[in-house]
Design an enzyme around this catalytic site. Structure first.
Site, PDB file in Angstrom:
ATOM      1  N   HIS A 142       0.829  -1.208   0.000  1.00 45.25           N
ATOM      2  CA  HIS A 142       0.000   0.000   0.000  1.00 45.25           C
ATOM      3  C   HIS A 142       0.864   1.259   0.000  1.00 45.25           C
ATOM      4  O   HIS A 142       0.547   2.244  -0.656  1.00 45.25           O
ATOM      5  CB  HIS A 142      -0.907   0.034   1.227  1.00 45.25           C
ATOM      6  CG  HIS A 142      -2.085  -0.887   1.135  1.00 45.25           C
ATOM      7  ND1 HIS A 142      -2.550  -1.371  -0.059  1.00 45.25           N
ATOM      8  CD2 HIS A 142      -2.894  -1.395   2.086  1.00 45.25           C
ATOM      9  CE1 HIS A 142      -3.584  -2.149   0.168  1.00 45.25           C
ATOM     10  NE2 HIS A 142      -3.817  -2.184   1.472  1.00 45.25           N
TER      11      HIS A 142
ATOM     12  N   GLU B 269       8.995 -10.913 -38.882  1.00 40.08           N
ATOM     13  CA  GLU B 269      10.244 -10.178 -38.756  1.00 40.08           C
ATOM     14  C   GLU B 269      11.267 -10.566 -39.811  1.00 40.08           C
ATOM     15  O   GLU B 269      12.430 -10.191 -39.710  1.00 40.08           O
ATOM     16  CB  GLU B 269      10.830 -10.367 -37.356  1.00 40.08           C
ATOM     17  CG  GLU B 269      11.006 -11.803 -36.937  1.00 40.08           C
ATOM     18  CD  GLU B 269      11.572 -11.957 -35.531  1.00 40.08           C
ATOM     19  OE1 GLU B 269      12.109 -11.000 -34.970  1.00 40.08           O
ATOM     20  OE2 GLU B 269      11.480 -13.080 -34.999  1.00 40.08           O
TER      21      GLU B 269
ATOM     22  N   ASN C 283      12.685  -4.730 -35.491  1.00 41.57           N
ATOM     23  CA  ASN C 283      14.140  -4.746 -35.309  1.00 41.57           C
ATOM     24  C   ASN C 283      14.767  -5.709 -36.321  1.00 41.57           C
ATOM     25  O   ASN C 283      15.737  -5.374 -37.003  1.00 41.57           O
ATOM     26  CB  ASN C 283      14.523  -5.195 -33.893  1.00 41.57           C
ATOM     27  CG  ASN C 283      13.824  -4.379 -32.830  1.00 41.57           C
ATOM     28  OD1 ASN C 283      13.333  -3.286 -33.113  1.00 41.57           O
ATOM     29  ND2 ASN C 283      13.767  -4.887 -31.617  1.00 41.57           N
ATOM     30  N   ASP C 284      14.180  -6.915 -36.392  1.00 43.17           N
ATOM     31  CA  ASP C 284      14.701  -7.886 -37.349  1.00 43.17           C
ATOM     32  C   ASP C 284      14.156  -7.641 -38.751  1.00 43.17           C
ATOM     33  O   ASP C 284      14.865  -7.858 -39.730  1.00 43.17           O
ATOM     34  CB  ASP C 284      14.374  -9.307 -36.894  1.00 43.17           C
ATOM     35  CG  ASP C 284      15.410  -9.806 -35.898  1.00 43.17           C
ATOM     36  OD1 ASP C 284      16.595  -9.490 -36.080  1.00 43.17           O
ATOM     37  OD2 ASP C 284      15.033 -10.490 -34.933  1.00 43.17           O
TER      38      ASP C 284
ATOM     39  N   ARG D  45      22.136  -5.771 -37.812  1.00 44.79           N
ATOM     40  CA  ARG D  45      21.698  -4.636 -36.992  1.00 44.79           C
ATOM     41  C   ARG D  45      22.759  -4.158 -36.011  1.00 44.79           C
ATOM     42  O   ARG D  45      22.636  -3.086 -35.424  1.00 44.79           O
ATOM     43  CB  ARG D  45      20.354  -4.930 -36.305  1.00 44.79           C
ATOM     44  CG  ARG D  45      20.326  -6.041 -35.292  1.00 44.79           C
ATOM     45  CD  ARG D  45      18.884  -6.499 -35.038  1.00 44.79           C
ATOM     46  NE  ARG D  45      18.536  -6.519 -33.628  1.00 44.79           N
ATOM     47  CZ  ARG D  45      17.503  -7.171 -33.107  1.00 44.79           C
ATOM     48  NH1 ARG D  45      16.674  -7.831 -33.893  1.00 44.79           N
ATOM     49  NH2 ARG D  45      17.254  -7.150 -31.834  1.00 44.79           N
TER      50      ARG D  45
ATOM     51  N   CYS E  47       5.951  -5.287 -32.105  1.00 44.58           N
ATOM     52  CA  CYS E  47       6.706  -5.316 -30.851  1.00 44.58           C
ATOM     53  C   CYS E  47       8.157  -4.864 -31.034  1.00 44.58           C
ATOM     54  O   CYS E  47       8.935  -4.904 -30.091  1.00 44.58           O
ATOM     55  CB  CYS E  47       6.640  -6.702 -30.226  1.00 44.58           C
ATOM     56  SG  CYS E  47       7.252  -7.985 -31.321  1.00 44.58           S
TER      57      CYS E  47
HETATM   58  C1  PEP Z   1      12.260  -7.610 -33.299  1.00 41.11           C
HETATM   59  O1  PEP Z   1      12.998  -8.293 -33.999  1.00 41.11           O
HETATM   60  O2  PEP Z   1      11.705  -6.555 -33.673  1.00 41.11           O
HETATM   61  C2  PEP Z   1      11.986  -7.998 -31.900  1.00 41.11           C
HETATM   62  C3  PEP Z   1      11.090  -7.369 -31.188  1.00 41.11           C
HETATM   63  O3  PEP Z   1      12.677  -9.039 -31.374  1.00 41.11           O
HETATM   64  P1  PEP Z   1      14.200  -9.001 -30.904  1.00 41.11           P
HETATM   65  O4  PEP Z   1      14.611  -7.568 -30.819  1.00 41.11           O
HETATM   66  O5  PEP Z   1      14.197  -9.718 -29.601  1.00 41.11           O
HETATM   67  O6  PEP Z   1      14.877  -9.771 -31.964  1.00 41.11           O
HETATM   68 MG    MG Z   2      13.509 -10.370 -33.537  1.00 42.49          MG
END
Ligand code: PEP
Ligand code: MG
Length: 571
Positions: A186, A428, A451-452, A462, A499
């Site tokens: 709390h 991805e 990202n991928d 990357r 994501c």
């Molecule tokens: C992605 O590839 O965008 C992702 C969210 O996964 P990670 O960065 O873990 O490869």
């Molecule tokens: Mg990925």
């Protein structure tokens, strides 16, 4: 420097206001006049309830309804016929009101504090608060009035009780330090609701810190600096001002629905790497988990985590999220994520090699325990399974077949799971974008991993600095892939989320709104800024911008256009 649990973010710079506990000791007496003693008890309870109701009203005005409910709960607790009845029975047996009250309350405190979960533990703190409140009245002691605290006060107390909180004047109290409490206690909930930085569980804080001593607290990392140097005061003042400025801008998005300027609702969830982060995600107002990266469970250990260990982790996240969606990605190792005990061979091009779902399908000894743990965790919440690095339909059908096999095993073992568990595909790779129409027929949901997707679409490692100029999700190739994936999902009625880091990019958000993205999964700290960015665009304005951007030929042009339009749009 003292360390504790950072329970309410922000920087507090001020002077210690020490709240020492009242001495609530008394000499137990054998009573003769039972009726008079029952009268004393009832009067004390009545006085306690009247004060608690008044404090609850005050909290409701100053903090919020939810927080006021804690004190109203105290009134209900002591008015509960069982609890009051048990205390009265002891008085009828000859004990004084103080002893009877203490005996019954302590019994509840022991039961509640021996439980494993935070919520039940919290009930123990509630009973303690009630007991001390009534004892104080019975002993005729005054309550410490925190509303007397001068400006720039850092409250230091063993445990911040809800009843104390009623007296806090937000304009004067800049920090809270306690010896007890966790992130979900709390004290923490109230501190966060009041937006006062708080560090809890600081060992012996009441002994170590002196009244009026200068102190700095950092409620995000959980540190306390007694007697800070001048440079520390300067640096923390700068950090505090920055934090306040940012919070002011974002604070109004807490607890709000995530929707566009014209009221279209989308989902805003968080990316996490371990079950504890689920709480952080909730604290940051995420509406669920859009990506639980399970690799860390495997990387933090010297050997494969067992099915039971994994179940505990996934179940914990599901329970913290209380029925909100929790998308858990199956093991995505290889590439940049190495796990020595899995015995993966060194490869020339690890990012294009034996990794993620490719590895898992060849190693059912590793994959099946994870799938079984995920299925079993689905009995505790809305757990969903996500497959990483998919490049062809067979990978999805093979994983689904393996999941079916696991379900049959669990059936015969009479272990519970959600038979309707959703199985999604992480989009991805450039291959997955190209066959998004085919994958949409197999998946319950898509989540775009930008990202991928950027890496594989642009053929750029990357992590390689010499080609990093190509690593940008503003490239027309990446944008076209994103748009296509969303369109293919929509055609089959498959919800599409994102994501990758791009989901939190305020410049990209109008395009994602226009393409029709259903779910944004971002790091917990980016939840509010993403909610804000989404709220600034109507579908009509986003469509107009997307139309312009999708006609542009280069990454530079796209970025320049998004920057210019966002700049004018947001003025
Ligand atoms: C992605 O590839 O965008 C992702 C969210 O996964 P990670 O960065 O873990 O490869
Ligand atoms: Mg990925």
């Amino acid at each position: 420097m003292l360390k504790g649990i950072g329970a309410s973010p922000g920087i507090g710079i001020g002077r210690v206001f020490l709240i020492r506990e009242h001495n609530l000791s008394y000499t137990p007496r054998q009573i003769e006049d039972v009726q008079a003693e029952l009268g004393r008890l009832r009067e004390a309870i009545e006085g306690f309830c009247t004060a608690a109701r008044a404090k609850a009203d005050k909290i409701e005005q100053n903090v919020g309804e939810k927080e006021a409910e804690i004190l109203r709960g105290h009134v209900l607790m002591i008015q509960d016929p069982y609890m009051a009845g048990e205390i009265e029975k002891l008085i009828e047996g000859g004990q004084c009101a103080e002893s009877a009250l203490e005996a019954i309350c302590d019994m509840f405190i022991n039961v509640f504090s021996s439980a494993e979960d935070d919520l039940t533990n919290q009930r123990a703190a509630d009973v303690r608060d009630v007991k001390e409140g009534i004892l104080r009245i019975l002993l005729g002691l005054e309550e410490t009035d925190i509303s007397d605290a001068p400006p720039n006060t850092v409250l230091v107390v063993k445990e911040l009780t809800p009843s104390m909180t009623a007296g806090i004047r937000k304009e004067n109290v800049v920090g809270i330090i306690t010896e007890m409490g966790s992130k979900t206690s709390h004290s923490a909930i109230l501190a966060r609701a009041l937006e006062i930085p708080a560090v809890l569980s600081v060992e012996n804080a009441v002994q170590v810190l002196a009244d009026k001593q200068a102190v700095i607290i950092d409620g995000a990392v959980g540190s306390v600096i007694p007697d800070p140097e001048l440079e520390q005061v300067t640096e923390y003042t700068r950090l505090r001002d920055e934090f306040i400025k940012e919070r002011k801008a974002l604070g109004r998005f807490i607890g709000r629905d995530t929707k566009t300027a014209d009221g279209r609702r989308v989902e805003l969830v968080a990316n996490i790497g371990n079950p504890e982060d689920a709480q952080k995600a909730l604290d940051c107002d995420a509406e669920g988990v859009g990506l639980f990266r399970t690799e860390f469970l495997f990387m933090d250990k010297a050997s494969l985590p067992s099915e039971e260990e994994q179940l505990e982790a996934y179940k914990k996240a599901a329970l913290i999220m209380k029925g909100r969606p929790v998308i858990i990605r199956t093991l995505d190792i290889g590439g940049d994520k190495e796990i020595p005990y899995l015995g993966l061979q060194k490869e020339e091009n690890p990012f294009l090699g034996f990794r993620a779902v490719r590895f898992c399908l060849k190693r059912p000894d590793v994959y099946k325990p994870q799938l079984r743990a995920l299925l079993r965790a689905s009995a505790f919440g809305d757990v969903r399974i996500m497959i990483p690095l998919v490049t062809c339909v067979e990978e999805v059908t093979e994983v689904k077949a393996l999941i079916k096999e696991c379900m049959e095993e669990l059936d015969s073992e009479q272990k519970k799971y959600d038979p309707g568990i959703k199985i999604g595909v992480m989009m991805e790779t450039s291959a997955s974008a190209a066959i998004a129409d085919l994958l949409a027929k197999e998946a319950d949901f898509f989540s775009i991993g930008t990202n991928d997707l950027t890496q594989y679409t642009m053929c750029v490692d990357r992590g390689n600095a010499s080609v990093s100029y190509l690593y940008s999700h503003y490239n027309p190739a990446v944008l076209r892939s994103i748009k296509r994936i969303i369109e293919c999902g929509k055609q089959e009625g498959v919800p599409v989320g994102m994501c990758g880091e791009a989901a939190a990019d305020a410049l990209l958000i109008p395009l994602l709104i226009s393409f029709g993205l259903d779910e944004y999964s971002v790091s917990p700290t980016a939840v509010l800024s993403t909610r804000k960015a989404i709220s600034l665009w109507s579908k009509k304005d986003a469509d107009a911008l997307a139309q312009r951007v999708m006609e542009l030929k280069t990454e530079k042009e796209v970025l320049a256009c998004l920057r210019a339009v966002s700049y004018t749009h947001l003025r």
